[in-house]
Design a protein around this motif. Sequence first.
Motif, PDB file in Angstrom:
ATOM      1  N   GLY A 147      35.791  49.855  28.101  1.00  0.00           N
ATOM      2  CA  GLY A 147      36.055  50.903  27.190  1.00  0.00           C
ATOM      3  C   GLY A 147      37.215  51.997  27.490  1.00  0.00           C
ATOM      4  N   ARG A 148      37.762  51.492  28.449  1.00  0.00           N
ATOM      5  CA  ARG A 148      38.540  52.664  29.535  1.00  0.00           C
ATOM      6  C   ARG A 148      40.150  51.866  29.548  1.00  0.00           C
ATOM      7  NH1 ARG A 148      35.757  57.475  30.873  1.00  0.00           N
ATOM      8  NH2 ARG A 148      33.997  56.959  30.199  1.00  0.00           N
ATOM      9  N   THR A 149      41.059  52.977  29.253  1.00  0.00           N
ATOM     10  CA  THR A 149      42.224  52.172  29.408  1.00  0.00           C
ATOM     11  C   THR A 149      42.314  52.461  31.183  1.00  0.00           C
ATOM     12  OG1 THR A 149      43.519  54.110  28.873  1.00  0.00           O
ATOM     13  CG2 THR A 149      43.644  52.953  27.442  1.00  0.00           C
ATOM     14  N   VAL A 150      43.424  51.295  31.964  1.00  0.00           N
ATOM     15  CA  VAL A 150      43.648  50.826  32.994  1.00  0.00           C
ATOM     16  C   VAL A 150      45.077  50.802  32.785  1.00  0.00           C
ATOM     17  CG1 VAL A 150      43.380  49.869  35.214  1.00  0.00           C
ATOM     18  CG2 VAL A 150      41.436  50.601  33.643  1.00  0.00           C
ATOM     19  N   SER A 151      46.004  51.478  33.970  1.00  0.00           N
ATOM     20  CA  SER A 151      47.189  50.709  34.138  1.00  0.00           C
ATOM     21  C   SER A 151      47.842  49.814  35.212  1.00  0.00           C
ATOM     22  CB  SER A 151      48.257  52.024  34.015  1.00  0.00           C
ATOM     23  OG  SER A 151      48.339  53.031  35.628  1.00  0.00           O
ATOM     24  N   VAL A 152      48.266  48.653  34.780  1.00  0.00           N
ATOM     25  CA  VAL A 152      48.751  47.711  35.714  1.00  0.00           C
ATOM     26  C   VAL A 152      50.529  47.585  35.404  1.00  0.00           C
ATOM     27  CG1 VAL A 152      46.477  46.698  35.403  1.00  0.00           C
ATOM     28  CG2 VAL A 152      48.390  45.924  33.488  1.00  0.00           C
ATOM     29  N   ASN A 153      51.224  47.250  36.762  1.00  0.00           N
ATOM     30  CA  ASN A 153      52.939  46.963  36.571  1.00  0.00           C
ATOM     31  C   ASN A 153      53.073  46.136  35.527  1.00  0.00           C
ATOM     32  OD1 ASN A 153      51.714  45.233  39.511  1.00  0.00           O
ATOM     33  ND2 ASN A 153      54.616  46.066  39.084  1.00  0.00           N
ATOM     34  N   SER A 154      51.463  45.314  35.697  1.00  0.00           N
ATOM     35  CA  SER A 154      52.436  43.738  34.873  1.00  0.00           C
ATOM     36  C   SER A 154      50.733  42.986  34.527  1.00  0.00           C
ATOM     37  CB  SER A 154      52.721  42.338  35.802  1.00  0.00           C
ATOM     38  OG  SER A 154      52.871  41.814  35.427  1.00  0.00           O
ATOM     39  N   LEU A 155      51.761  42.728  33.012  1.00  0.00           N
ATOM     40  CA  LEU A 155      49.795  41.740  32.701  1.00  0.00           C
ATOM     41  C   LEU A 155      49.394  40.531  32.814  1.00  0.00           C
ATOM     42  CD1 LEU A 155      50.081  43.667  29.088  1.00  0.00           C
ATOM     43  CD2 LEU A 155      48.650  44.625  30.934  1.00  0.00           C
ATOM     44  N   ASN A 156      48.640  39.963  32.590  1.00  0.00           N
ATOM     45  CA  ASN A 156      48.057  39.083  32.849  1.00  0.00           C
ATOM     46  C   ASN A 156      48.480  38.631  33.926  1.00  0.00           C
ATOM     47  OD1 ASN A 156      47.021  39.208  30.366  1.00  0.00           O
ATOM     48  ND2 ASN A 156      49.070  38.550  29.749  1.00  0.00           N
ATOM     49  N   ASN A 157      48.243  38.719  35.314  1.00  0.00           N
ATOM     50  CA  ASN A 157      48.385  39.097  36.465  1.00  0.00           C
ATOM     51  C   ASN A 157      47.648  39.655  37.923  1.00  0.00           C
ATOM     52  OD1 ASN A 157      50.574  38.918  39.300  1.00  0.00           O
ATOM     53  ND2 ASN A 157      50.988  38.046  37.526  1.00  0.00           N
ATOM     54  N   ILE A 158      47.864  39.431  39.312  1.00  0.00           N
ATOM     55  CA  ILE A 158      47.034  39.678  40.094  1.00  0.00           C
ATOM     56  C   ILE A 158      46.283  41.106  39.992  1.00  0.00           C
ATOM     57  CG2 ILE A 158      48.615  40.231  41.909  1.00  0.00           C
ATOM     58  CD1 ILE A 158      47.075  38.747  43.626  1.00  0.00           C
ATOM     59  N   GLY A 159      46.386  41.922  39.645  1.00  0.00           N
ATOM     60  CA  GLY A 159      45.897  43.246  39.060  1.00  0.00           C
ATOM     61  C   GLY A 159      44.829  43.225  38.055  1.00  0.00           C
ATOM     62  N   ALA A 175      36.477  42.508  29.132  1.00  0.00           N
ATOM     63  CA  ALA A 175      37.067  42.557  28.283  1.00  0.00           C
ATOM     64  C   ALA A 175      37.255  43.988  27.690  1.00  0.00           C
ATOM     65  CB  ALA A 175      36.212  41.216  27.207  1.00  0.00           C
ATOM     66  N   ALA A 176      36.558  44.715  27.819  1.00  0.00           N
ATOM     67  CA  ALA A 176      36.801  45.458  27.671  1.00  0.00           C
ATOM     68  C   ALA A 176      37.673  46.531  27.628  1.00  0.00           C
ATOM     69  CB  ALA A 176      35.099  46.348  27.146  1.00  0.00           C
ATOM     70  N   VAL A 177      38.222  46.118  28.865  1.00  0.00           N
ATOM     71  CA  VAL A 177      38.968  47.118  29.345  1.00  0.00           C
ATOM     72  C   VAL A 177      40.461  46.630  28.839  1.00  0.00           C
ATOM     73  CG1 VAL A 177      40.591  47.799  31.717  1.00  0.00           C
ATOM     74  CG2 VAL A 177      38.037  46.748  31.341  1.00  0.00           C
ATOM     75  N   GLU A 178      40.909  48.021  29.256  1.00  0.00           N
ATOM     76  CA  GLU A 178      42.354  48.263  27.857  1.00  0.00           C
ATOM     77  C   GLU A 178      43.667  48.247  29.145  1.00  0.00           C
ATOM     78  OE1 GLU A 178      44.689  50.405  24.359  1.00  0.00           O
ATOM     79  OE2 GLU A 178      42.820  50.338  24.562  1.00  0.00           O
ATOM     80  N   PHE A 179      44.298  47.356  29.333  1.00  0.00           N
ATOM     81  CA  PHE A 179      45.142  47.315  30.213  1.00  0.00           C
ATOM     82  C   PHE A 179      46.730  48.108  29.689  1.00  0.00           C
ATOM     83  CE2 PHE A 179      41.694  44.237  32.694  1.00  0.00           C
ATOM     84  CZ  PHE A 179      42.384  44.744  33.739  1.00  0.00           C
ATOM     85  N   VAL A 180      47.353  48.982  30.117  1.00  0.00           N
ATOM     86  CA  VAL A 180      48.317  48.984  30.065  1.00  0.00           C
ATOM     87  C   VAL A 180      49.544  48.973  30.643  1.00  0.00           C
ATOM     88  CG1 VAL A 180      49.817  51.093  29.285  1.00  0.00           C
ATOM     89  CG2 VAL A 180      46.977  51.294  28.358  1.00  0.00           C
ATOM     90  N   GLU A 181      50.888  47.979  30.343  1.00  0.00           N
ATOM     91  CA  GLU A 181      52.072  47.673  31.515  1.00  0.00           C
ATOM     92  C   GLU A 181      52.616  49.247  31.315  1.00  0.00           C
ATOM     93  OE1 GLU A 181      52.883  44.115  31.714  1.00  0.00           O
ATOM     94  OE2 GLU A 181      55.618  45.308  30.392  1.00  0.00           O
ATOM     95  N   MET A 182      52.987  49.471  32.920  1.00  0.00           N
ATOM     96  CA  MET A 182      54.035  50.403  32.834  1.00  0.00           C
ATOM     97  C   MET A 182      54.349  50.358  34.746  1.00  0.00           C
ATOM     98  SD  MET A 182      51.630  54.171  33.115  1.00  0.00           S
ATOM     99  CE  MET A 182      51.066  53.470  31.317  1.00  0.00           C
TER     100      MET A 182
END
Length: 329
Positions: A147-159, A175-182
């Motif tokens: 239910g939180r936002t988590v930044s990763v540097n690339s979506l759909n990868n090892i992170g 499935a409830a984690v919202e990933f943000v790419e940056m």
Amino acid sequence: MRRKIPLIVTAAAVAVALAACATPSGASPDSSSSATGGRQAVTVGVIPIVDVAPIYLGVQEGIFARHGLDVTLELADGGAAIVPAVVKGDYQFGFSNVTSLLMASNQGEPLKIVAPGNFSTGQDGVDFSAVVAPGDSDIATAADLAGRTVSVNSLNNIGDTTVRNVVDASGGDPAAVEFVEMPFPEMLPALKGGQVDAAWVVEPHLTTAVQQGAKIISSNFAQTDHDLLVAAYFTSDQTLEQDPETVAAFTAAVKESLTYAQDHPDETRAVLDTYTEIDPVVKSVMVMPRFAADIEPTYLQVLADLGLKYGLFDKPVDVTKLLVQEPAQ
């Protein structure tokens, strides 16, 4: 060894960052061997990150020269540039994270892993990769990332796959984690400014985050697998078929360099100054990856299974396609 670049990323994730290739040498091994004292000239595509310190150290210590190789290390911004350069033959070898190599192989790219790149330390709380949150955040465990936002540097990868895994293992809903790419350099300001609730960071950003008051929520690599193989060196099927002797020499030299790096940690940190720019205080205390020479199919299977579980692949990946097969006795 070409230019020095400020270190802003690590192989754990940059291998899929879209980037232009560094200019390839374009020289064939046969045309350059006479100019290198009889040694075979090879070009290796690498990324300016802590993970590739062993290959720089191996070149510096003469390990590759003793194996008959004259190595040019070409810096690229990400594996998305290195993979096609290796396939085309611009580079004889390259470096990328394992998930990206699994994805490339699954898409039909003719690649073979020849040696490990780096591993997790296997120590929870003392690894080069972690999810961090502000010190005053109510996020206490990986389960709280749901239910939180988590930044990763690339979506759909090892992170994001390893973060989903630790959330799942902690009883949360991955499935409830919202990933943000940056990009990694933007994550700490975003965390401080409240644009994201947590960030997946790697060294040297992890040490900087902790120094600025962030807290470690989960060592996502170490908690996924204590022997997690994060990245690897690879070649193309064509290079392997046309020049197996050079591939064998490179493999042996890389493995020797990995062992040397693990046994000489001070020298491994010092060689970072030859191709990166890291604050000396951060460099002295940050956690380095573990380096080891052995590679097994099971190391690849961990990330292949996670990729299937979390939707990177629509069918099981045959990890043996990525490994050089030993000749039958």
